[in-house]
Design an enzyme around this catalytic site. Structure first.
Site, PDB file in Angstrom:
ATOM      1  N   CYS A   1       0.818  -1.228   0.000  1.00 20.61           N
ATOM      2  CA  CYS A   1       0.000   0.000   0.000  1.00 20.61           C
ATOM      3  C   CYS A   1       0.848   1.273   0.000  1.00 20.61           C
ATOM      4  O   CYS A   1       0.351   2.355  -0.295  1.00 20.61           O
ATOM      5  CB  CYS A   1      -0.933   0.014   1.201  1.00 20.61           C
ATOM      6  SG  CYS A   1      -1.978  -1.434   1.289  1.00 20.61           S
TER       7      CYS A   1
ATOM      8  N   HIS B   1      -3.510   7.071   2.665  1.00 16.49           N
ATOM      9  CA  HIS B   1      -3.847   5.763   2.102  1.00 16.49           C
ATOM     10  C   HIS B   1      -5.282   5.426   2.517  1.00 16.49           C
ATOM     11  O   HIS B   1      -5.670   5.615   3.663  1.00 16.49           O
ATOM     12  CB  HIS B   1      -2.872   4.706   2.623  1.00 16.49           C
ATOM     13  CG  HIS B   1      -3.291   3.317   2.271  1.00 16.49           C
ATOM     14  ND1 HIS B   1      -3.612   2.965   0.985  1.00 16.49           N
ATOM     15  CD2 HIS B   1      -3.474   2.200   3.038  1.00 16.49           C
ATOM     16  CE1 HIS B   1      -3.960   1.681   0.968  1.00 16.49           C
ATOM     17  NE2 HIS B   1      -3.893   1.207   2.194  1.00 16.49           N
TER      18      HIS B   1
ATOM     19  N   ASN C   1     -10.081  -0.491  -0.352  1.00 17.13           N
ATOM     20  CA  ASN C   1      -8.620  -0.379  -0.258  1.00 17.13           C
ATOM     21  C   ASN C   1      -8.015  -0.925  -1.555  1.00 17.13           C
ATOM     22  O   ASN C   1      -8.120  -2.122  -1.821  1.00 17.13           O
ATOM     23  CB  ASN C   1      -8.134  -1.174   0.954  1.00 17.13           C
ATOM     24  CG  ASN C   1      -6.621  -1.105   1.126  1.00 17.13           C
ATOM     25  OD1 ASN C   1      -5.902  -0.608   0.260  1.00 17.13           O
ATOM     26  ND2 ASN C   1      -6.144  -1.611   2.245  1.00 17.13           N
TER      27      ASN C   1
HETATM   28  N1  ACO Z   1     -18.913  -9.176   8.354  1.00 17.62           N
HETATM   29  C1  ACO Z   1     -19.405  -9.527   9.552  1.00 17.62           C
HETATM   30  N2  ACO Z   1     -18.644  -9.917  10.570  1.00 17.62           N
HETATM   31  C2  ACO Z   1     -17.319  -9.977  10.383  1.00 17.62           C
HETATM   32  C3  ACO Z   1     -16.737  -9.620   9.148  1.00 17.62           C
HETATM   33  C4  ACO Z   1     -17.578  -9.223   8.105  1.00 17.62           C
HETATM   34  N3  ACO Z   1     -17.124  -8.868   6.903  1.00 17.62           N
HETATM   35  N4  ACO Z   1     -15.395  -9.765   9.249  1.00 17.62           N
HETATM   36  C5  ACO Z   1     -15.145 -10.166  10.503  1.00 17.62           C
HETATM   37  N5  ACO Z   1     -16.296 -10.305  11.171  1.00 17.62           N
HETATM   38  C6  ACO Z   1     -16.506 -10.726  12.550  1.00 17.62           C
HETATM   39  C7  ACO Z   1     -15.311 -11.436  13.097  1.00 17.62           C
HETATM   40  O1  ACO Z   1     -15.324 -12.790  12.738  1.00 17.62           O
HETATM   41  C8  ACO Z   1     -15.509 -11.225  14.580  1.00 17.62           C
HETATM   42  O2  ACO Z   1     -16.454 -12.162  15.036  1.00 17.62           O
HETATM   43  P1  ACO Z   1     -16.200 -13.015  16.359  1.00 17.62           P
HETATM   44  O3  ACO Z   1     -16.063 -11.990  17.456  1.00 17.62           O
HETATM   45  O4  ACO Z   1     -17.422 -13.873  16.466  1.00 17.62           O
HETATM   46  O5  ACO Z   1     -14.935 -13.770  16.106  1.00 17.62           O
HETATM   47  C9  ACO Z   1     -16.180  -9.867  14.674  1.00 17.62           C
HETATM   48  O6  ACO Z   1     -16.678  -9.586  13.367  1.00 17.62           O
HETATM   49  C10 ACO Z   1     -15.247  -8.782  15.120  1.00 17.62           C
HETATM   50  O7  ACO Z   1     -14.117  -8.798  14.305  1.00 17.62           O
HETATM   51  P2  ACO Z   1     -12.944  -7.844  14.625  1.00 17.62           P
HETATM   52  O8  ACO Z   1     -11.789  -8.320  13.855  1.00 17.62           O
HETATM   53  O9  ACO Z   1     -12.811  -7.654  16.101  1.00 17.62           O
HETATM   54  O10 ACO Z   1     -13.447  -6.452  14.016  1.00 17.62           O
HETATM   55  P3  ACO Z   1     -12.683  -5.113  14.012  1.00 17.62           P
HETATM   56  O11 ACO Z   1     -13.475  -4.109  14.758  1.00 17.62           O
HETATM   57  O12 ACO Z   1     -11.250  -5.260  14.357  1.00 17.62           O
HETATM   58  O13 ACO Z   1     -12.760  -4.729  12.486  1.00 17.62           O
HETATM   59  C11 ACO Z   1     -11.364  -4.660  10.524  1.00 17.62           C
HETATM   60  C12 ACO Z   1     -12.137  -5.537  11.503  1.00 17.62           C
HETATM   61  C13 ACO Z   1     -12.359  -3.761   9.812  1.00 17.62           C
HETATM   62  C14 ACO Z   1     -10.641  -5.523   9.505  1.00 17.62           C
HETATM   63  C15 ACO Z   1     -10.373  -3.803  11.331  1.00 17.62           C
HETATM   64  O14 ACO Z   1      -9.589  -4.627  12.159  1.00 17.62           O
HETATM   65  C16 ACO Z   1      -9.491  -3.002  10.434  1.00 17.62           C
HETATM   66  O15 ACO Z   1      -9.935  -2.108   9.748  1.00 17.62           O
HETATM   67  N6  ACO Z   1      -8.189  -3.256  10.486  1.00 17.62           N
HETATM   68  C17 ACO Z   1      -7.266  -2.548   9.656  1.00 17.62           C
HETATM   69  C18 ACO Z   1      -6.924  -3.409   8.592  1.00 17.62           C
HETATM   70  C19 ACO Z   1      -6.981  -2.765   7.264  1.00 17.62           C
HETATM   71  O16 ACO Z   1      -7.519  -1.723   7.018  1.00 17.62           O
HETATM   72  N7  ACO Z   1      -6.384  -3.516   6.403  1.00 17.62           N
HETATM   73  C20 ACO Z   1      -6.337  -3.156   5.068  1.00 17.62           C
HETATM   74  C21 ACO Z   1      -5.046  -3.535   4.544  1.00 17.62           C
HETATM   75  S1  ACO Z   1      -3.816  -2.803   5.448  1.00 17.62           S
HETATM   76  C22 ACO Z   1      -3.535  -1.386   4.835  1.00 17.62           C
HETATM   77  O17 ACO Z   1      -3.960  -1.116   3.772  1.00 17.62           O
HETATM   78  C23 ACO Z   1      -2.789  -0.490   5.645  1.00 17.62           C
END
Ligand code: ACO
Length: 326
Positions: A116, A253, A283
């Site tokens: 990224c 980003h 993204n």
């Molecule tokens: N729909 C519904 N539920 C979901 C989904 C989905 N698409 N994906 C995960 N869940 C569930 C999980 O399984 C979990 O369930 P559980 O508690 O029963 O196990 C629950 O939702 C909570 O998941 P978390 O991972 O705690 O959710 P979080 O609030 O952390 O959000 C996310 C997840 C959006 C991915 C967040 O961690 C994030 O934005 N991280 C940054 C990563 C990012 O942006 N990466 C992109 C690439 S990196 C970059 O470009 C810099």
């Protein structure tokens, strides 16, 4: 004493025609528009067709940037493509584009893989070559077809990513050598390989002869993304001799609106000055910043004389920042 600086003379972008909404995704995996939009800010993303390649998106973005810059293709004397989804393992997508764009034989062409942060990395390489006098006019592209390395059965990742390409033309110009100059005033890039496993492809040519799928530890990425994006802006502003108050536009980003909001708060940059495209692009990794930049130019938001701060963070981890006065 005068110095050479890289002027941003044109930008362009291309998004695949096909749009995938959160509602569409909720028919493919167990998710909902509500879950995706509240946690990420993403509402839709563009997805390439099977036969729509990273080089095709790059080509259209490049043609638009060249037209906006008002130059001829053969004036480009360096081409660099930031991508993790090149058409083939080798040669570089940049080499394919060089042929497609009809660049003069001998024009150097290369790809860079910094995930990224790829566009910031590629811009720093181009800017350094321009300032050294090795290159006069550089075409810098960030382009991805991440949909092709997305596991469409994994709701943890498939809701986050999209496809697209953005292009920028940088050209050498003599400047006074002060912080009031136009052009690229600073670039700064970083990496920390100890974070390799938090965001990576689970396969590779040497590892198992496959492209694999995106694997991500979302919570770890989230935590580290915020300070990294802040550092990218703060350190490059220092190099430029400018302050946050001088910034007219911040182009982060585009991974997650919550990350962007937190970074803007920490930097004390008003959200009115932040370019946000993650809602309709998702993204797009290396394409995210040049796509956002080009859309903002096309919409008439960024104007001549504006100071634009950029920062990126991605797999590696890699991160960095850039300051441009347009
Ligand atoms: N729909 C519904 N539920 C979901 C989904 C989905 N698409 N994906 C995960 N869940 C569930 C999980 O399984 C979990 O369930 P559980 O508690 O029963 O196990 C629950 O939702 C909570 O998941 P978390 O991972 O705690 O959710 P979080 O609030 O952390 O959000 C996310 C997840 C959006 C991915 C967040 O961690 C994030 O934005 N991280 C940054 C990563 C990012 O942006 N990466 C992109 C690439 S990196 C970059 O470009 C810099």
């Amino acid at each position: 004493m005068t110095v050479i600086r890289s002027q941003l003379i044109g930008t362009g972008y291309k998004l695949p025609a096909k749009v995938l909404t959160n509602d569409d995704l909720s028919k493919m995996v167990e998710t909902s528009d509500e879950w995706i939009s509240t946690r990420t800010g993403i509402r839709s993303r563009h997805i390439a067709e099977k036969d729509e390649l990273t080089s095709d998106l790059s080509y259209d973005a490049a043609v638009m940037a060249i037209k906006n810059a008002g130059i001829k293709n053969e004036e480009i004397d360096f081409i660099i493509v930031a991508t993790v989804t090149g058409d083939t393992t080798f040669p570089a997508t940049a080499a394919k584009l060089s042929k497609k764009l009809g660049l003069l034989p001998g024009t150097p062409a290369m790809d860079v893989n910094a995930a990224c942060s790829g566009f910031v990395y590629a811009s720093q390489i181009a800017d350094n070559m321009i300032r050294l006098g090795q290159v006069k006019t550089a075409l810098v592209i960030g382009a991805e077809t991440l949909s092709k390395i997305t596991d469409w059965t994994d709701r943890n990742t498939c809701v986050l990513f999209g496809d697209g390409a953005g292009a920028a033309i940088f050209r050498a110009a003599e400047c006074a050598g002060t912080k009031d100059d136009t052009g690229v005033l600073a670039t700064k890039i970083y990496a920390d390989g100890s974070q390799f496993d938090h965001l990576c492809s689970d396969s590779g040519v040497s590892l198992n002869q496959k492209a694999g799928f995106i694997h991500m530890d979302g919570k770890e990425v989230f935590k580290i993304a915020i300070p990294s994006l802040v550092q990218g802006v703060e350190e490059s502003l220092k190099i430029a001799g400018l302050e946050v108050a001088d910034v007219d536009w911040y182009v982060p980003h585009q991974a997650n609106l919550r990350i962007i909001d937190s970074v803007a708060k920490k930097l004390e940059i008003d959200m009115d000055k932040v370019i946000v495209t993650v809602d309709h692009h998702g993204n797009t990794s290396a394409a995210s910043i040049p796509l956002a930049l080009a859309e903002a130019f096309a919409a008439g938001k960024i104007k001549k004389g504006d100071v634009v701060a950029v920062s990126a963070m991605g797999a590696g981890f890699t991160w960095g920042g850039m300051i441009i006065r347009v």
